[in-house]
Design a protein around this motif. Structure first.
Motif, PDB file in Angstrom:
ATOM      1  N   SER A  63       1.008  -1.117   0.007  1.00 53.93           N
ATOM      2  CA  SER A  63       0.032  -0.067  -0.138  1.00 53.93           C
ATOM      3  C   SER A  63       0.916   1.187  -0.122  1.00 53.93           C
ATOM      4  N   LYS A  64       0.377   2.357  -0.043  1.00 55.77           N
ATOM      5  CA  LYS A  64       0.923   3.730  -0.055  1.00 55.77           C
ATOM      6  C   LYS A  64       0.471   4.345   1.421  1.00 55.77           C
ATOM      7  N   ASN A  65       1.509   5.196   2.004  1.00 55.62           N
ATOM      8  CA  ASN A  65       0.794   5.845   3.309  1.00 55.62           C
ATOM      9  C   ASN A  65       0.481   7.295   2.712  1.00 55.62           C
ATOM     10  N   LYS A  66       0.370   8.356   3.923  1.00 53.98           N
ATOM     11  CA  LYS A  66       0.058   9.470   3.533  1.00 53.98           C
ATOM     12  C   LYS A  66       1.182  10.316   2.750  1.00 53.98           C
ATOM     13  N   SER A  67       2.171  10.003   2.886  1.00 57.73           N
ATOM     14  CA  SER A  67       3.498  10.616   2.113  1.00 57.73           C
ATOM     15  C   SER A  67       3.604  10.141   1.117  1.00 57.73           C
ATOM     16  N   ASN A  68       2.824   9.032   0.486  1.00 61.16           N
ATOM     17  CA  ASN A  68       2.961   8.470  -0.812  1.00 61.16           C
ATOM     18  C   ASN A  68       3.888   7.486  -0.940  1.00 61.16           C
ATOM     19  N   LEU A  69       4.617   7.084  -0.021  1.00 59.19           N
ATOM     20  CA  LEU A  69       5.714   6.065   0.243  1.00 59.19           C
ATOM     21  C   LEU A  69       5.057   4.722   0.301  1.00 59.19           C
ATOM     22  N   GLU A  70       5.755   3.704  -0.370  1.00 59.56           N
ATOM     23  CA  GLU A  70       5.205   2.416  -0.341  1.00 59.56           C
ATOM     24  C   GLU A  70       5.538   1.710   1.172  1.00 59.56           C
ATOM     25  N   VAL A  71       4.313   0.885   1.388  1.00 58.18           N
ATOM     26  CA  VAL A  71       4.416   0.154   2.578  1.00 58.18           C
ATOM     27  C   VAL A  71       3.995  -1.372   2.247  1.00 58.18           C
ATOM     28  N   ASP A 104       3.310  -9.681  12.756  1.00 59.00           N
ATOM     29  CA  ASP A 104       3.247  -8.675  11.723  1.00 59.00           C
ATOM     30  C   ASP A 104       4.564  -7.716  11.570  1.00 59.00           C
ATOM     31  N   LEU A 105       4.938  -7.525  10.432  1.00 62.02           N
ATOM     32  CA  LEU A 105       6.150  -6.751   9.993  1.00 62.02           C
ATOM     33  C   LEU A 105       5.613  -5.800   9.130  1.00 62.02           C
ATOM     34  N   ILE A 106       5.895  -4.491   9.057  1.00 63.37           N
ATOM     35  CA  ILE A 106       5.389  -3.692   8.345  1.00 63.37           C
ATOM     36  C   ILE A 106       6.711  -2.528   7.896  1.00 63.37           C
ATOM     37  N   ILE A 107       7.091  -2.383   6.737  1.00 65.71           N
ATOM     38  CA  ILE A 107       7.894  -1.901   6.042  1.00 65.71           C
ATOM     39  C   ILE A 107       7.801  -0.822   5.398  1.00 65.71           C
ATOM     40  N   THR A 108       8.362   0.579   5.754  1.00 67.58           N
ATOM     41  CA  THR A 108       7.944   1.613   4.814  1.00 67.58           C
ATOM     42  C   THR A 108       9.319   1.783   3.985  1.00 67.58           C
ATOM     43  N   PHE A 109       9.084   1.904   2.710  1.00 70.99           N
ATOM     44  CA  PHE A 109      10.156   2.496   1.798  1.00 70.99           C
ATOM     45  C   PHE A 109      10.320   3.848   1.281  1.00 70.99           C
TER      46      PHE A 109
END
Length: 125
Positions: A63-71, A104-109
């Motif tokens: 998905s994408k977060n509020k900053s439009n970064l891929e998660v 659960d592992l959540i990674i922001t790129f």
């Protein structure tokens, strides 16, 4: 006739003694998705997306977060069942309990497909 009946009775007696099952049945597959692997393999600012895929496989959710970064999100669930005695003849269990675990592992790129941040959520109930 007695010589045939005695071994048959002995066989059923031994089989019923061995039919009681104590222990743990696990319904999970082995996975690299552990806190040890996460901490040893993911480095903020240097680990790339292709390395993450090589270690953990494809994510469960992208998905994408509020900053439009891929998660990317990974999830592993397991259920441990503890079985009591099992009656050989009826197949019924006297007692049963279970323990569920979730990881659960959540990674922001960042914009360069490099790990910016990650978080781990582990529950047991």
């Amino acid at each position: 006739m007695k010589s045939i009946i005695i071994p048959i009775v002995l066989l059923f007696t031994l089989a019923s003694c061995n039919s009681y099952k104590y222990g743990v049945e696990e319904t999970t597959n082995k996975s690299n998705l552990t806190i040890g692997m996460v901490k040893s393999k993911i480095a903020k600012g240097s680990t790339k997306q292709d390395e993450i895929v090589e270690i953990f496989g494809s994510p469960n959710l992208v998905s994408k977060n509020k900053s439009n970064l891929e998660v990317w999100s990974y999830n592993k669930m397991s259920v441990e069942q503890r079985a009591g005695r099992t009656n050989f003849f009826s197949g019924q269990r006297a007692s049963q309990s279970s323990n569920s675990k979730s990881f659960d592992l959540i990674i922001t790129f960042d914009e360069n497909d490099t790990v910016k941040d990650y978080s781990v959520i582990s529950t047991s109930y």
